[in-house]
Design a protein around this motif. Structure first.
Motif, mmCIF file in Angstrom:
data_model
loop_
_atom_site.group_PDB
_atom_site.id
_atom_site.type_symbol
_atom_site.label_atom_id
_atom_site.label_comp_id
_atom_site.label_asym_id
_atom_site.label_seq_id
_atom_site.Cartn_x
_atom_site.Cartn_y
_atom_site.Cartn_z
ATOM 1 N N THR A 159 -4.065 1.846 7.709
ATOM 2 C CA THR A 159 -5.431 2.247 8.047
ATOM 3 C C THR A 159 -5.420 3.373 9.068
ATOM 4 O O THR A 159 -4.439 3.589 9.790
ATOM 5 C CB THR A 159 -6.202 1.059 8.635
ATOM 6 O OG1 THR A 159 -5.473 0.520 9.742
ATOM 7 C CG2 THR A 159 -6.376 -0.032 7.578
ATOM 8 N N SER A 160 -6.546 4.105 9.118
ATOM 9 C CA SER A 160 -6.682 5.247 10.023
ATOM 10 C C SER A 160 -8.027 5.179 10.716
ATOM 11 O O SER A 160 -9.033 4.732 10.136
ATOM 12 C CB SER A 160 -6.546 6.554 9.240
ATOM 13 O OG SER A 160 -6.718 7.668 10.074
ATOM 14 N N ARG A 161 -8.091 5.637 11.970
ATOM 15 C CA ARG A 161 -9.325 5.590 12.737
ATOM 16 C C ARG A 161 -10.362 6.570 12.214
ATOM 17 O O ARG A 161 -11.555 6.267 12.151
ATOM 18 C CB ARG A 161 -9.045 5.895 14.211
ATOM 19 C CG ARG A 161 -8.135 4.899 14.890
ATOM 20 C CD ARG A 161 -7.916 5.284 16.350
ATOM 21 N NE ARG A 161 -6.925 4.416 16.977
ATOM 22 C CZ ARG A 161 -7.202 3.244 17.530
ATOM 23 N NH1 ARG A 161 -8.447 2.802 17.532
ATOM 24 N NH2 ARG A 161 -6.246 2.518 18.079
ATOM 25 N N ASN A 162 -9.929 7.749 11.858
ATOM 26 C CA ASN A 162 -10.868 8.826 11.549
ATOM 27 C C ASN A 162 -10.950 9.164 10.076
ATOM 28 O O ASN A 162 -11.581 10.159 9.707
ATOM 29 C CB ASN A 162 -10.465 10.086 12.331
ATOM 30 C CG ASN A 162 -10.445 9.842 13.829
ATOM 31 O OD1 ASN A 162 -11.306 9.139 14.371
ATOM 32 N ND2 ASN A 162 -9.455 10.411 14.518
ATOM 33 N N SER A 163 -10.311 8.396 9.237
ATOM 34 C CA SER A 163 -10.355 8.695 7.806
ATOM 35 C C SER A 163 -10.116 7.420 7.014
ATOM 36 O O SER A 163 -9.952 6.330 7.590
ATOM 37 C CB SER A 163 -9.305 9.748 7.439
ATOM 38 O OG SER A 163 -8.001 9.254 7.711
ATOM 39 N N GLU A 164 -10.112 7.561 5.715
ATOM 40 C CA GLU A 164 -9.883 6.416 4.856
ATOM 41 C C GLU A 164 -8.418 5.988 4.913
ATOM 42 O O GLU A 164 -7.543 6.745 5.351
ATOM 43 C CB GLU A 164 -10.285 6.775 3.423
ATOM 44 C CG GLU A 164 -11.766 7.118 3.278
ATOM 45 C CD GLU A 164 -12.167 7.304 1.834
ATOM 46 O OE1 GLU A 164 -11.714 6.511 0.989
ATOM 47 O OE2 GLU A 164 -12.922 8.249 1.545
ATOM 48 N N PRO A 165 -8.116 4.760 4.461
ATOM 49 C CA PRO A 165 -6.739 4.276 4.529
ATOM 50 C C PRO A 165 -5.787 5.101 3.663
ATOM 51 O O PRO A 165 -6.194 5.753 2.693
ATOM 52 C CB PRO A 165 -6.839 2.832 4.020
ATOM 53 C CG PRO A 165 -8.269 2.462 4.187
ATOM 54 C CD PRO A 165 -9.047 3.732 3.990
ATOM 55 N N TYR A 166 -4.514 5.029 4.013
ATOM 56 C CA TYR A 166 -3.456 5.659 3.240
ATOM 57 C C TYR A 166 -2.771 4.577 2.408
ATOM 58 O O TYR A 166 -2.416 3.514 2.918
ATOM 59 C CB TYR A 166 -2.417 6.316 4.149
ATOM 60 C CG TYR A 166 -2.871 7.580 4.820
ATOM 61 C CD1 TYR A 166 -2.569 8.833 4.284
ATOM 62 C CD2 TYR A 166 -3.589 7.533 6.019
ATOM 63 C CE1 TYR A 166 -2.967 9.995 4.911
ATOM 64 C CE2 TYR A 166 -3.989 8.687 6.655
ATOM 65 C CZ TYR A 166 -3.681 9.918 6.099
ATOM 66 O OH TYR A 166 -4.083 11.073 6.725
ATOM 67 N N ILE A 167 -2.580 4.870 1.125
ATOM 68 C CA ILE A 167 -1.793 4.014 0.246
ATOM 69 C C ILE A 167 -0.620 4.848 -0.247
ATOM 70 O O ILE A 167 -0.798 5.831 -0.977
ATOM 71 C CB ILE A 167 -2.622 3.487 -0.935
ATOM 72 C CG1 ILE A 167 -3.811 2.663 -0.415
ATOM 73 C CG2 ILE A 167 -1.747 2.641 -1.863
ATOM 74 C CD1 ILE A 167 -4.743 2.210 -1.515
ATOM 75 N N ILE A 168 0.567 4.470 0.164
ATOM 76 C CA ILE A 168 1.766 5.260 -0.118
ATOM 77 C C ILE A 168 2.746 4.371 -0.879
ATOM 78 O O ILE A 168 3.037 3.245 -0.441
ATOM 79 C CB ILE A 168 2.402 5.776 1.185
ATOM 80 C CG1 ILE A 168 1.373 6.584 1.989
ATOM 81 C CG2 ILE A 168 3.643 6.624 0.897
ATOM 82 C CD1 ILE A 168 1.830 6.954 3.377
ATOM 83 N N THR A 174 9.607 9.863 -7.508
ATOM 84 C CA THR A 174 8.380 10.387 -6.913
ATOM 85 C C THR A 174 7.897 9.495 -5.791
ATOM 86 O O THR A 174 8.182 8.296 -5.751
ATOM 87 C CB THR A 174 7.262 10.504 -7.963
ATOM 88 O OG1 THR A 174 7.007 9.206 -8.529
ATOM 89 C CG2 THR A 174 7.638 11.478 -9.054
ATOM 90 N N LEU A 175 7.145 10.095 -4.874
ATOM 91 C CA LEU A 175 6.416 9.379 -3.836
ATOM 92 C C LEU A 175 4.951 9.787 -3.962
ATOM 93 O O LEU A 175 4.634 10.984 -3.981
ATOM 94 C CB LEU A 175 6.947 9.724 -2.448
ATOM 95 C CG LEU A 175 6.250 8.994 -1.303
ATOM 96 C CD1 LEU A 175 6.787 7.574 -1.192
ATOM 97 C CD2 LEU A 175 6.441 9.732 0.021
ATOM 98 N N THR A 176 4.063 8.816 -4.048
ATOM 99 C CA THR A 176 2.633 9.081 -4.222
ATOM 100 C C THR A 176 1.898 8.745 -2.936
ATOM 101 O O THR A 176 2.127 7.677 -2.341
ATOM 102 C CB THR A 176 2.054 8.255 -5.371
ATOM 103 O OG1 THR A 176 2.761 8.560 -6.570
ATOM 104 C CG2 THR A 176 0.586 8.569 -5.579
ATOM 105 N N ILE A 177 1.038 9.654 -2.496
ATOM 106 C CA ILE A 177 0.203 9.464 -1.309
ATOM 107 C C ILE A 177 -1.255 9.474 -1.760
ATOM 108 O O ILE A 177 -1.763 10.504 -2.227
ATOM 109 C CB ILE A 177 0.459 10.553 -0.250
ATOM 110 C CG1 ILE A 177 1.937 10.577 0.143
ATOM 111 C CG2 ILE A 177 -0.421 10.331 0.967
ATOM 112 C CD1 ILE A 177 2.301 11.702 1.090
ATOM 113 N N MET A 178 -1.932 8.337 -1.656
ATOM 114 C CA MET A 178 -3.349 8.215 -1.995
ATOM 115 C C MET A 178 -4.152 8.130 -0.704
ATOM 116 O O MET A 178 -3.957 7.210 0.100
ATOM 117 C CB MET A 178 -3.584 6.970 -2.856
ATOM 118 C CG MET A 178 -2.837 6.966 -4.176
ATOM 119 S SD MET A 178 -3.036 5.439 -5.105
ATOM 120 C CE MET A 178 -4.806 5.454 -5.388
ATOM 121 N N HIS A 179 -5.020 9.106 -0.517
ATOM 122 C CA HIS A 179 -5.855 9.170 0.687
ATOM 123 C C HIS A 179 -7.275 9.443 0.235
ATOM 124 O O HIS A 179 -7.630 10.580 -0.087
ATOM 125 C CB HIS A 179 -5.360 10.257 1.632
ATOM 126 C CG HIS A 179 -6.044 10.249 2.951
ATOM 127 N ND1 HIS A 179 -6.269 11.392 3.693
ATOM 128 C CD2 HIS A 179 -6.582 9.231 3.688
ATOM 129 C CE1 HIS A 179 -6.887 11.091 4.814
ATOM 130 N NE2 HIS A 179 -7.090 9.782 4.833
#
Length: 882
Positions: A259-268, A284-289
């Motif tokens: 989770t992040s204070r100023n944005s939506e959560p990160y799913i990595i 591959t590595l996927t970063i969903m923000h």
């Protein structure tokens, strides 16, 4: 065998005081005699011991990764039981488990200076990182259980260990089952069952939700209020096809939910791509923000990845700022705070294997300004795609005592030789068929730190000369072509005695220069073509001259086997299995291009008979341009067979097998060639066990070269510029060189010729060094680098030690020449050419590398043998110090 130490340490402290002009106790004007030589040597066996000083490169077969978010240090485990701890740039420590068992998992005791390792032998180790050298404090062996996973909560006194039989961690999962335990009551809170196998679980920081990754490429979100079914199922890279069937995807091996204070959560997560997609073949590595999905493709399989967060507490908002990826052959860190997620520039010495290493060279006592200059120029090289922020792993202060190396290897400057050439054309036909897999692979280098000249030999039989400049340039690169090829093969047979050499007419063996009669368009074939237009070159090393060996009859040339450059003389020399080439790089002309036989003049100690080329003779191009992997595998085979056999091998036959090629290089560019049996040179360089007595023909290769001030003939009273030439038959030749004065250097030609001086050793010649009569190492003359502020101004040369022996006071002094072959070492007094000392270094094996080095205010001959032994020799008594 006693071990080897302080050789590298002693180079810096003693080399400066060990470079001097020759002198001895003989009267001026009188050549010294062996009785006049008084070499003061202080080295004893106790001065040498082996110890590791630096470890450079990527960890071998990495297995796991850990991070301390408070101390900000990383740890990497390997399959061989090694642990590498990394902090801020320059903080690097390596430790090893004595058992050698693979490290399965690492767990830091966060902010406590301790580390837990779980190994493949089912043993847990607790390491103390607060002392000078990391050491194991406690070990726990599991005799009846197989360790599968460990978990160590922050500030907890308990380590939870998962095994194959009983899972004692607070959450366990396998085959689609998740169990939550109440640790205080030691009972199960709930169980979750799912159809797909679960690979990983990641909690939301509030502890009310968690996310699972599955084998079908899906992610499921679970809420503790309702554990009957997931509240959300997503296929990040899978689609629902028209017939309602789900697209088949790879497993998602690990997921991190932050989770992040100023944005939506990160799913990595890693994996999960569709099998049908072209990119699905690569890791591959996927970063969903939020709604943005970024897929990062990797060059190597992902071993482990960690998400770095600001807080060590799992029940606080995480605020991730980077992702660390441990790959099988790389280490990458991704910046999550910037758009497009750039990577950080890796400050650790792991980039040496970015491509296969084919050549290494060590230089001591460099000018003090060369390293800052290279660092400054290298820092300005364009580096695109990197994050602008500092490297986030900045710890290591409290462990500074043991992790800062005595020696730290750091890449200062990178030079790509491929920029000199045009891009290879796929339609070159025969050239493409025979070309090396990597035609730009480097075979050897020669560097003059004082003049900042750098010379590179490529596997495609080319030599590139670079000159350092602090100004940007836009100039054309001068290209010279040389035809160095025999018109017929030689049969080498020994003369009856060394004192009665047989003479032969060498005219039929001479190579031809470019543009000489008989040269046609087919002979000018090159796979690599030098750019024939002005090339923009940034500050740093800039290509000035390229010398290429021509193809003959559409066959590639033999590879280059030796190289030397002298900045004071302005000369460059290189040899091959066919002959010798000398280049005047100041006037950009070829001074000499001769076969090895022509170097003897009228003093050839061997009987050379010519015959017509053999019918259906196999092309030597199979060896010249074959892949480096085959090249080095053949080298290892030859090394193994060399010292397993105690008997001398017969001469090598030229058979169709690639293993009996004409030229072989093992770090020194030694050449496989036949040794003719004579009184002193009875050793056969062949490593073959089955040889036909009919085919004993091969060419004599030039294996080593050395410019220096010496005596070309016995009658010389003053030293002159000379080129010492060593061949694969154990022959040493001297070529006196006449160099015009500095005022006439640009206009008058340089002249040289055979002197008739021939010295003999057993085995292929490896190296030359020169000492004064007191045993002090003599440095070759050189040019001091200087460059005008205005690039248009002509460059003025400043020469140092050009003729150190030519003064009237030292006119009668001589010097010592140390010559080492793969079997033997000799100390020769010049100009009388009297052999003062002879030592047979090895009988059952052969040397791969030898060099004279300064150690503890003295000098010794250091040798590396094919059987793995390192030997050091004193000169006066020829005793092994190791």
């Amino acid at each position: 065998m006693k071990k080897f130490r302080k050789v590298l340490d002693g180079l810096s402290s003693s080399s400066q005081g060990a470079v001097a002009s020759p002198s001895c106790s003989s009267a001026a004007g009188t050549p010294p005699t062996p009785q006049d030589i008084h070499v003061h040597e202080t080295l004893v066996s106790e001065n040498f011991h082996i110890c590791k000083t630096v470890r450079h490169g990527f960890p071998y077969k990495p297995t796991c990764l850990a991070f301390d978010p408070v101390q900000k240090i990383l740890a990497i485990g390997s399959r061989t039981g090694g642990i590498r701890i990394l902090g801020r740039p320059g903080v690097d420590c390596y430790s090893q488990h004595e058992s050698g068992a693979a490290v399965l998992q690492l767990q830091f005791l966060i902010n406590e200076g301790a580390l837990v390792t779980a190994c493949a032998d089912d043993t847990l180790h607790l390491w103390n990182l607060r002392q000078r050298r990391p050491a194991i404090l406690h070990s726990l062996k599991f005799n009846r259980e197989r360790i599968t996973f460990c978990h160590l909560p922050f500030q907890s006194k308990w380590l939870y260990v998962g095994t194959e039989r009983v899972k004692s961690s607070n959450i366990r999962f396998e085959s689609g089952t998740v169990v939550q335990w109440d640790l205080r009551a030691k009972k199960v809170d709930f169980r979750i069952y799912y159809d797909e196998a679960i690979h990983s679980v990641s909690w939301h920081h509030e502890g009310k939700q968690f996310m699972c990754s599955h084998s079908d490429g899906s992610l499921t979100m679970w809420n503790l209020r309702n554990t009957a079914r997931p509240i959300q199922i997503t296929y990040p890279h899978g689609k629902i096809l028209k017939e309602g069937r789900k697209e088949s995807c790879k497993p998602i091996l690990k997921v991190e939910y932050k989770t992040s204070r100023n944005s939506e959560p990160y799913i990595i997560f890693s994996g999960g791509l569709s099998y049908d997609k072209v990119g699905g073949r690569r890791p591959t590595l996927t970063i969903m923000h939020g709604k943005a999905v970024t897929v990062l493709e990797m060059d190597h399989p992902i071993v482990e990845f960690l998400v770095l967060c600001d807080t060590p507490y799992s029940n606080e908002i995480q605020d991730p700022y980077a992702v660390v990826l441990l790959l099988e052959k790389d280490f990458i860190m991704v910046d999550l705070t910037q758009r497009n997620f750039p990577i950080f520039e890796n400050p650790y010495p792991m980039d040496i294997h970015e491509s296969p290493v084919t050549c290494t060279a060590y230089f001591a006592e460099c000018p003090p300004d060369i390293i800052p200059v290279l660092y400054s120029v290298g820092a300005k090289q364009k580096k695109t795609g990197y994050s602008h922020k500092e490297w986030p792993v900045s710890g290591g202060t409290w462990t500074l005592d043991f992790v800062v190396k005595v020696f730290t290897l750091q890449m200062l400057y990178k030079l790509k030789t491929s920029k000199v050439f045009e891009n290879p054309n796929a339609g070159e036909g025969r050239a493409v068929e025979l070309v090396e897999e990597d035609p730009y692979a480097i075979q050897m280098v020669s560097w003059c730190p004082q003049s900042r000249l750098f010379c590179v030999v490529g596997i495609s039989a080319h030599v590139i000369l670079y000159r350092f400049s602090k100004h940007e340039a836009n100039t054309e690169i001068v290209s010279l072509e040389v035809r160095l090829q025999f018109d017929s093969e030689d049969v080498i047979s020994p003369s009856e005695t060394e004192n009665n050499p047989c003479f032969s007419d060498p005219s039929s063996h001479s190579p031809q220069m470019s543009g000489s009669p008989g040269n046609n368009s087919q002979d000018s074939l090159h796979y690599l073509k030098v750019k024939n237009r002005p090339v923009r070159m940034p500050p740093g090393y800039q290509a000035e001259l390229v010398v290429q060996l021509q193809w003959v009859d559409r066959e590639p040339p033999q590879q280059i086997t030796s190289l030397d450059i002298n900045s004071a003389y302005g000369l460059l020399a290189f040899g091959s299995c066919n002959g010798l080439v000398m280049v005047d790089y100041i006037q950009k002309t070829i001074l000499m291009c001769v076969s090895t036989l022509d170097l003897y003049g009228a003093a050839d100690p061997y009987q050379r008979l010519t015959r017509s080329p053999r019918k259906n003779r196999q092309s030597t191009s199979e060896f010249c341009m074959r892949s480096l992997s085959h090249f080095y595998s053949d080298s290892k085979k030859r090394i193994r067979t060399s010292y397993q056999s105690n008997s001398l091998s017969p001469p090598l036959s030229l058979s169709p097998s690639p293993s009996s090629s004409l030229c072989l290089s093992v770090s020194l560019c030694m050449c496989v060639s036949c040794k003719a049996e004579s009184r002193e040179n009875s050793f056969s360089r062949s490593r073959s066990s089955s040889v036909s007595s009919i085919d004993r023909d091969t060419k004599e290769a030039v294996t080593t070269l050395q410019f220096g001030e010496s005596y070309g003939r016995k009658a010389d009273s003053l030293p002159t510029a000379c080129l010492w030439v060593g061949t694969s038959l154990g022959v040493v030749l001297l070529l006196p060189i006449s160099i015009p004065t500095e005022k006439e250097r640009l206009e008058e030609p340089v002249t040289m010729g055979p002197s008739g001086t021939i010295l003999m050793l057993k085995g292929s010649v490896l190296c030359f060094s020169f000492l004064d009569c007191g045993g002090t190492l003599i440095q070759s003359p050189y040019e001091v680098w200087q460059e005008p502020e205005d690039p248009d101004e002509p460059r003025r040369r400043k020469l140092v030690n050009l003729s150190p022996l030519s003064s009237q006071e030292a006119c009668g002094d001589g010097h010592l020449a140390v010559v080492c072959s793969e079997k033997q070492a000799k100390v020769i007094l010049m100009p009388t050419q009297a052999v003062l000392f002879t030592h047979n270094v090895t009988e059952s094996s052969f040397l791969l590398r030898a060099d004279v080095v300064s150690v503890c205010n003295s000098v010794c001959l250091a040798c590396f043998c094919a059987n793995g032994h390192v030997m050091t020799l004193r000169f006066t008594v020829c005793l092994s110090l190791l």
